[in-house]
Design a protein around this motif. Structure first.
Motif, PDB file in Angstrom:
ATOM      1  N   UNK A 228       0.835  -1.211   0.000  1.00 19.97           N
ATOM      2  CA  UNK A 228       0.000   0.000   0.000  1.00 19.97           C
ATOM      3  C   UNK A 228       0.859   1.246   0.000  1.00 19.97           C
ATOM      4  N   UNK A 229       1.927   1.235   0.801  1.00 18.08           N
ATOM      5  CA  UNK A 229       2.826   2.380   0.890  1.00 18.08           C
ATOM      6  C   UNK A 229       3.539   2.619  -0.441  1.00 18.08           C
ATOM      7  N   UNK A 230       4.052   1.553  -1.063  1.00 12.80           N
ATOM      8  CA  UNK A 230       4.734   1.693  -2.351  1.00 12.80           C
ATOM      9  C   UNK A 230       3.794   2.261  -3.408  1.00 12.80           C
ATOM     10  N   UNK A 231       2.583   1.728  -3.480  1.00  8.66           N
ATOM     11  CA  UNK A 231       1.610   2.215  -4.462  1.00  8.66           C
ATOM     12  C   UNK A 231       1.286   3.690  -4.220  1.00  8.66           C
ATOM     13  N   UNK A 232       1.077   4.057  -2.960  1.00  6.34           N
ATOM     14  CA  UNK A 232       0.740   5.437  -2.626  1.00  6.34           C
ATOM     15  C   UNK A 232       1.850   6.418  -2.945  1.00  6.34           C
ATOM     16  N   UNK A 233       3.086   5.960  -2.795  1.00  5.18           N
ATOM     17  CA  UNK A 233       4.251   6.819  -3.084  1.00  5.18           C
ATOM     18  C   UNK A 233       4.634   6.798  -4.557  1.00  5.18           C
ATOM     19  N   UNK A 234       4.104   5.846  -5.295  1.00  2.00           N
ATOM     20  CA  UNK A 234       4.497   5.702  -6.696  1.00  2.00           C
ATOM     21  C   UNK A 234       5.871   5.061  -6.830  1.00  2.00           C
ATOM     22  N   UNK A 235       6.233   4.211  -5.873  1.00  2.00           N
ATOM     23  CA  UNK A 235       7.524   3.536  -5.898  1.00  2.00           C
ATOM     24  C   UNK A 235       7.342   2.063  -6.229  1.00  2.00           C
ATOM     25  N   UNK A 236       8.451   1.412  -6.547  1.00  3.37           N
ATOM     26  CA  UNK A 236       8.453  -0.031  -6.779  1.00  3.37           C
ATOM     27  C   UNK A 236       9.487  -0.653  -5.850  1.00  3.37           C
ATOM     28  N   UNK A 237       9.464  -1.972  -5.771  1.00  5.85           N
ATOM     29  CA  UNK A 237      10.475  -2.655  -4.966  1.00  5.85           C
ATOM     30  C   UNK A 237      11.870  -2.412  -5.537  1.00  5.85           C
ATOM     31  N   UNK A 238      11.975  -2.229  -6.830  1.00  3.75           N
ATOM     32  CA  UNK A 238      13.260  -1.914  -7.456  1.00  3.75           C
ATOM     33  C   UNK A 238      13.793  -0.574  -6.940  1.00  3.75           C
ATOM     34  N   UNK A 239      12.905   0.398  -6.754  1.00  7.24           N
ATOM     35  CA  UNK A 239      13.330   1.687  -6.193  1.00  7.24           C
ATOM     36  C   UNK A 239      13.951   1.492  -4.814  1.00  7.24           C
TER      37      UNK A 239
ATOM     38  N   UNK B 132      -5.087   6.363   1.327  1.00  5.17           N
ATOM     39  CA  UNK B 132      -4.431   5.163   1.851  1.00  5.17           C
ATOM     40  C   UNK B 132      -3.009   5.471   2.328  1.00  5.17           C
ATOM     41  N   UNK B 133      -2.294   6.306   1.583  1.00  4.82           N
ATOM     42  CA  UNK B 133      -0.937   6.664   1.971  1.00  4.82           C
ATOM     43  C   UNK B 133      -0.953   7.462   3.275  1.00  4.82           C
ATOM     44  N   UNK B 134      -1.903   8.377   3.394  1.00  6.16           N
ATOM     45  CA  UNK B 134      -2.039   9.145   4.633  1.00  6.16           C
ATOM     46  C   UNK B 134      -2.325   8.209   5.807  1.00  6.16           C
ATOM     47  N   UNK B 135      -3.209   7.254   5.613  1.00  8.93           N
ATOM     48  CA  UNK B 135      -3.553   6.342   6.701  1.00  8.93           C
ATOM     49  C   UNK B 135      -2.356   5.482   7.117  1.00  8.93           C
ATOM     50  N   UNK B 136      -1.573   5.048   6.147  1.00 10.77           N
ATOM     51  CA  UNK B 136      -0.379   4.253   6.467  1.00 10.77           C
ATOM     52  C   UNK B 136       0.640   5.116   7.209  1.00 10.77           C
ATOM     53  N   UNK B 137       1.005   6.259   6.646  1.00 11.84           N
ATOM     54  CA  UNK B 137       2.022   7.099   7.267  1.00 11.84           C
ATOM     55  C   UNK B 137       1.534   7.744   8.562  1.00 11.84           C
ATOM     56  N   UNK B 138       0.314   8.272   8.557  1.00 17.31           N
ATOM     57  CA  UNK B 138      -0.230   8.875   9.764  1.00 17.31           C
ATOM     58  C   UNK B 138      -0.400   7.859  10.882  1.00 17.31           C
ATOM     59  N   UNK B 139      -0.846   6.655  10.515  1.00 18.99           N
ATOM     60  CA  UNK B 139      -0.985   5.588  11.503  1.00 18.99           C
ATOM     61  C   UNK B 139       0.340   5.199  12.115  1.00 18.99           C
ATOM     62  N   UNK B 140       1.366   5.117  11.276  1.00 21.04           N
ATOM     63  CA  UNK B 140       2.699   4.802  11.799  1.00 21.04           C
ATOM     64  C   UNK B 140       3.152   5.859  12.796  1.00 21.04           C
ATOM     65  N   UNK B 141       3.032   7.120  12.442  1.00 18.60           N
ATOM     66  CA  UNK B 141       3.527   8.173  13.329  1.00 18.60           C
ATOM     67  C   UNK B 141       2.723   8.269  14.617  1.00 18.60           C
ATOM     68  N   UNK B 142       1.433   7.977  14.562  1.00 22.38           N
ATOM     69  CA  UNK B 142       0.649   7.953  15.782  1.00 22.38           C
ATOM     70  C   UNK B 142       1.159   6.846  16.703  1.00 22.38           C
ATOM     71  N   UNK B 143       1.379   5.667  16.145  1.00 26.95           N
ATOM     72  CA  UNK B 143       1.908   4.565  16.948  1.00 26.95           C
ATOM     73  C   UNK B 143       3.352   4.810  17.372  1.00 26.95           C
ATOM     74  N   UNK B 144       4.138   5.432  16.498  1.00 27.48           N
ATOM     75  CA  UNK B 144       5.536   5.721  16.802  1.00 27.48           C
ATOM     76  C   UNK B 144       5.654   6.581  18.061  1.00 27.48           C
TER      77      UNK B 144
END
Length: 141
Positions: free
Chosen positions: A41-52, A117-129
């Motif tokens: 989900x994070x890769x898709x939201x950022x427009x990245x690939x595993x190769x990146x 989705x990207x906001x939920x992943x990143x925002x969720x991480x920082x809330x838990x962090x």
């Protein structure tokens, strides 16, 4: 509002607690952004690939991530008053994660038209962090 008496001096900080809090935060990120949880989900939201990910310098990426986790842990150790209970400190950490970090990310994401989705992943991480950092700091003091 934080008063001068609520902010600890650097000499009063528990450096072992800060180090463990930073390490806990760093490890949470490793799990959170792994294939086990939200990497796809994070890769898709950022427009990245595993190769990146494979072409980036891991020493720089992970080294800077740990240093920034350490900085966040030092700040939290300075503002969590010794009188905070475990629940109070943990709630304060969650408040920092939600009210400062996630809300700031949210404002940027709205203007940058980034996916929810990207906001939920990143925002969720920082809330838990920040919740985890505060929790570790309180149980270690």
């Amino acid at each position: 509002m934080l008063s001068q008496s609520m902010i600890l001096s650097f000499e009063a900080l528990n450096l072992w607690a800060i180090l463990l809090a930073a390490l806990s935060s760093f490890m949470l990120g490793g799990i959170w952004y792994s294939p086990v949880l939200f990497q796809k989900t994070w890769l898709e939201g950022c427009g990245l690939t595993e190769l990146d990910l494979q072409t980036s310098d891991p020493k720089m990426t992970f080294g800077m991530a740990f240093l920034l986790s350490l900085l966040a842990s030092v700040f939290m150790a300075m503002v969590i008053a010794p009188s905070f209970s475990l629940i109070g400190a943990t709630a304060f950490g969650a408040g920092v994660g939600i009210c400062f970090v996630a809300s700031a990310l949210g404002i940027s994401y709205i203007f940058e038209q980034r996916p929810l989705k990207l906001f939920l992943v990143n925002g969720g991480y920082h809330m838990l962090q920040f919740t985890l950092i505060a929790f570790v700091l309180r149980i270690m003091s």
